[in-house]
Structures are given as C-alpha cells and as structure tokens.
Design an enzyme around this catalytic site. Sequence first.
Site, mmCIF file in Angstrom:
data_model
loop_
_atom_site.group_PDB
_atom_site.id
_atom_site.type_symbol
_atom_site.label_atom_id
_atom_site.label_comp_id
_atom_site.label_asym_id
_atom_site.label_seq_id
_atom_site.Cartn_x
_atom_site.Cartn_y
_atom_site.Cartn_z
ATOM 1 N N HIS A 55 -7.899 -5.441 0.033
ATOM 2 C CA HIS A 55 -6.703 -4.637 0.266
ATOM 3 C C HIS A 55 -6.120 -5.023 1.628
ATOM 4 C CE1 HIS A 55 -4.265 -0.967 -0.292
ATOM 5 N NE2 HIS A 55 -4.360 -0.831 1.018
ATOM 6 N N SER A 110 0.842 -1.206 0.000
ATOM 7 C CA SER A 110 0.000 0.000 0.000
ATOM 8 C C SER A 110 0.876 1.254 0.000
ATOM 9 C CB SER A 110 -0.948 -0.046 1.193
ATOM 10 O OG SER A 110 -1.964 0.930 1.068
ATOM 11 N N ASP A 140 -9.538 -5.019 -4.943
ATOM 12 C CA ASP A 140 -8.974 -3.884 -4.223
ATOM 13 C C ASP A 140 -9.363 -2.587 -4.910
ATOM 14 O OD1 ASP A 140 -7.458 -2.171 -2.685
ATOM 15 O OD2 ASP A 140 -5.546 -2.750 -3.582
#
Length: 641
Positions: free
Chosen positions: A599, A398, A569
């Site tokens: 995610h 991320s 995601d």
Amino acid sequence: MDHKDVFATLQLVCSDVILALNGCRSSSSNAGATDRLLGVMRQIQEHGRAVEPLITGFTAVYHHFDLDAQTPANGYRTLVKVVHSCVAYILQKARYIASNCAGAFFRMDHNVSEMEAYCSALCQLRALLYLAKIILNDNPHGQLYPQEEGGLSERFVQEYISMHKACFYGRCLGFQFSPSLRPFLQTVVISMVSFGENYKKQQTGLGIAALSFFTSGKYVVDPELRGTEFERITQNLDLQITSTVVQVNVMLTIPALSLSLPLASDPSLSVSVSPPVAHSGPGPVKDSAELFGLSRQEGPQLSLPGGFSRHTAPLSPCLLIHFHGGGFVAQTSKSHENYLKSWSKDMNVPILSVDYSLAPEAPFPRALEECFYAYCWALKNCHLLGSTAERVCLVGDSAGGNLCITVSMRAMSHGVRVPDGIVAAYPATLLTTDASPSRLLTLIDPLLPLSPAQQFDTLAALGQDTVKMLSNFAQGATNWFQTLLEPKATTSSNGPSPSEEKPQVQEYPESPQVQEYPENFEPLRSRCLVDMRTPCTPIMKNPFVSPLLSSDSLLKGLPPVHIVASALDALLDDSVMFAKKLRNMNQPVTLTVVEDLPHGFLSLLQLSKETQEASDICVKRIREVFQQEEPPADQRQAGSS
C-alpha cells in the site's frame, strides 16, 4: 510450480535437513542449537501438512471472487501468494542448510534463528488461513465482505489483536514484497522503533533524530528485538509522523466565497456552491498548484491571488486535480510531490493538489466539503491554473482515492459538471471494520499494521480528541522516508514514552475467541495485548464515507473509474468489490492489480523498477481520460532519467 508440488517439495527438503543434521550431530560443537533446528524443521513439516489442504480449498474457489478472468485478484488469492512466498524462502534456506551444515564455516545459531522466524511466520499464516476459511464459509457466494450486520468482525478483531506479529517485523520483514523494497522497509522499521524509543525525551527534533541514529544500531544487529519493539509500538504507542516540507511552484488560498457554476444539464441555468462550513464554519481552502510542469518557462504573464505572477505557456486543454492520501488524518500535497512532479513533466499538464483539513480536528464531512469546493473553484477558475479544463481528471491514492469518488458523487448531487474520469490508486471504499481476506494482511504489513489507534479502517478516529503530529521528526538525514508512510489516527498525545511505557503482559489465552482452530493447533500469542473495541458509528456507513455502501442511484452517472491496486495491499478487496459494484451497474470501470508492492506504492516511486512501472500504469490511465497519446519509449526513458 503447482502448490501440491510446492508442499511435497517442502516435506522432502525438510526431511533432507533432518537427515543431514542427524548425520553431523555427533560431531557438532553446538548440540543444543542442532536440536533446536531439528525441532523447527519438524514443526515446519507439520505446518506444511496442515496448510496444504487449506491452500487446495482456496485455489479451488478463489476465481469466483475475481472481477473477471482477465483480473485474477482478491484477498484469497493474496493469502495463497503470501504463503507461497514464505514457503519459497524456507525451501531456499533449508536447501542451504542441508548442503552446508557439516561445513566448518556454517553458522548454526544464525541459521537456527532464521528458520525459527520463518517457522513462526508460517504458523501465523496458517492461523490466517483458518480465519479466512471462516470468512469464506460465512459470506455469500462471490462476496468478500459480509452482507449482514453481526458480531463476526468484532470477534475477528479481538482474536486478531491477540496474535503474535513481531516475527513479521524482524528477520521476515517484507518477505512478501519485491526484494528491491526490503532494504527500504528495514530502514523504515528501524527508524520508527529508534525514534519511538527517544521521541518523549527532552530533545529538539534534530536531537531526537541524532539519538535515534545512535540507538538504531542494536535494532540492526538484533532483528528479534526490532520485531518485538515494532509490535509493541504499533500496539501501544500513539505515534504520528508527518512529512517534511518541500518546495512547490505556487501556493493558493481559495477564499471562502460562494461560487456560481452552470448546471450540467442546462448551462443556461446555474447552481450556487457554498464554501465549506462543517465543524469550523466557512474558511479558506489551501491548494498546491504544480503549474505547467517543470519545463514551461516562457509565455505571457499570469496574475494569481496574492500578487503572484509568472510566465506561462498557452493554456492546456487538460487539468488534473489531486487529493492526497494519509488516512484522512495525516500528510499533505507536499508529501506526494515526488510522483506529482514526475507526472506533470511526463504529461505536460497543470496539476492542482488540494490540502484539505485533517481529522480528528476536522472530522467528516469537512475534508469532502473542502475538496468539492476546490474542485468547483478549479472548474470556474481553470484559466488561473493554466488550463481550459476541456478534460478534467480526478486522481488520488488511498484516502484521496475515496475523495475522488465522493467528490464526483457530490458533483452529481449538486448538478454541476462531473470530471471526465477518475484514477484511484488503492482507494479506501469501505471504512467499516468488516473483515475480509485481504484485510487480514495487516497482521504482516509494516506499512499498515493493525493497532488500537488504527483499527481496520482509516477513519476510525473521526471522533477522537487529538492527533499528535510530530512535525520536527528527523530534520536531519533520515527525513527522506517520512513521505513514504501513511500513518493512521492516534488516540491521545499524552501517553507514556516507549522508554517509560511497559507493555501489558498477560497470560496466553487458553483458547482463541474464534473457536475454529483444530484441537492440536494454537497460533502464537502476543504479549503486548491491548483493549481494542471496534468503532460503532453510523458515520462509517454513510455512502459519502464508504462509497462501496452507496445505492446504485448515487453511483449511477459516475465518470469512468480507473482503479490501480496492489495484490499485497490490505485494501485490495475494497478495490475488487467496488469495481464489481460499478460493473454490475454497467458503469465504466477498469481494475489493474500490480504485484509484489505494498500500500502506498506511488510514494515509493524512485525506489524500484516495480514502483516506477506501477506509477506508469496510473499515468497511462490518466492519459486515457485526457485522450493523450503516449510518447515513444525512448522519449519516456529520457524523461525519467
């Protein structure tokens, strides 16, 4: 099954339910519930008839947005996949109702509630398809994000926040994900709404956890209440969760001293790298070092800063440097150690995980400066980490994936050695509020819900005053799940508590702000409406914040980039478009897209076979950077047991 067959089956099965209900209506003791169910099945039929041509349109063109034929993934495909998942559950439930509605043990009220929830979900997914159609028509061919500035994204945000979301957090929670993850997601949502109800009460962290435990029961038995409360919290509540403390092998604090490194182009020359100075001036960088895995116990003594010493094995030729996720505002290296320890043992390499300063107290570019400085320090002092650094891999998830890319860009701009490869899991590569089909998924995602404090992008709070870090939350039995969340930035720590705060109730708008719905359709509207403004700051367009916006010259020379993303995601389109950009520049890049996972799946490593397999893909890519051979299958199984 072809989508036309799916929707034809939906019409047929709904008709079977209607026929069966009409047949037993006269003998039913709950005629009101029967009438409700009849109405719901007719609504589902109407939604199905409207959704089918939309799905047909997307399936005809969505292949144009893939990276290549071997990687069929983009936000349009994902929306189609999510709709199919919703319809599949409706079909399963409808067949059960048609076969059992006349039975003595058939629970009419329960089944009505189930079908009402999924009917609402299908209605909202229908609205998302209309919005995605606007994106498709407005964007250039093959582009998932708009190429020109305009008001489209702000119009979408305002339309988007008014849409009802609670149906996705109640009975329908996590329907799009792997079934093995749904109990965990239910635990997360119940814990969050229970904690949100009690966190402002005058209690210690343990006391709040106890209260949350006792109040959670009502959210277990009443999914509709759970969904409503979760929507209200994510829309109105400034709530931040941090991870619990876990043990590490070594904690290093890097002193704020200038470093001298050889130039990559001419090692006989050197370049000076200054310590981080942005916003708070020079300061140390903290690192968590997983030295030599868990199995290395013998060898000579190693002296580290602070008087630390331990036994080490011979130096490894490989070094893995990790930057954690958390939206740039939360979490630490500790919250990601569940998979880092597994990787260290599997690959038998030292791992350095960097704890960078968090926004908004330390806004951009502080985190980038610290991570780059830590990277340079590791190159210069690799022997202290148990490595000769012949092969160096940057890994992050991320926000950490973003930092892997931007640290490498900064290394190129300084002329120092770039890493030998990057492995970025579901990276954030575009931090603006631009709309894309995959970003529409935040409406239904319990781990990435859209809220006024969160926006579409993970850096929206760079200029905010403070972040409420509730470090004492759930010191008791529920703290295990905290590391599995990636909370976003919040606005203020002084807002009212959930028990004091009343949701802002407004009349339903007469028409949506994006005037593209058919005349006979209106999505369900939220009663927790808030004022959300899209941030307008040039920082978000800085290429070292949004590498997708970087010029080719800034990206030319990056090491091989291996991206591991998820089809479900909200940041999927970030990965697809960044991989396209690199490929169009003839830069080495791979994109692997896993199915049915949310995610943050790396932090869910131990929850399911699917998350373990996704983690194994990351390890495989790291091995490619290190040019390691994968161990035999029996050894991998023994190591992970």
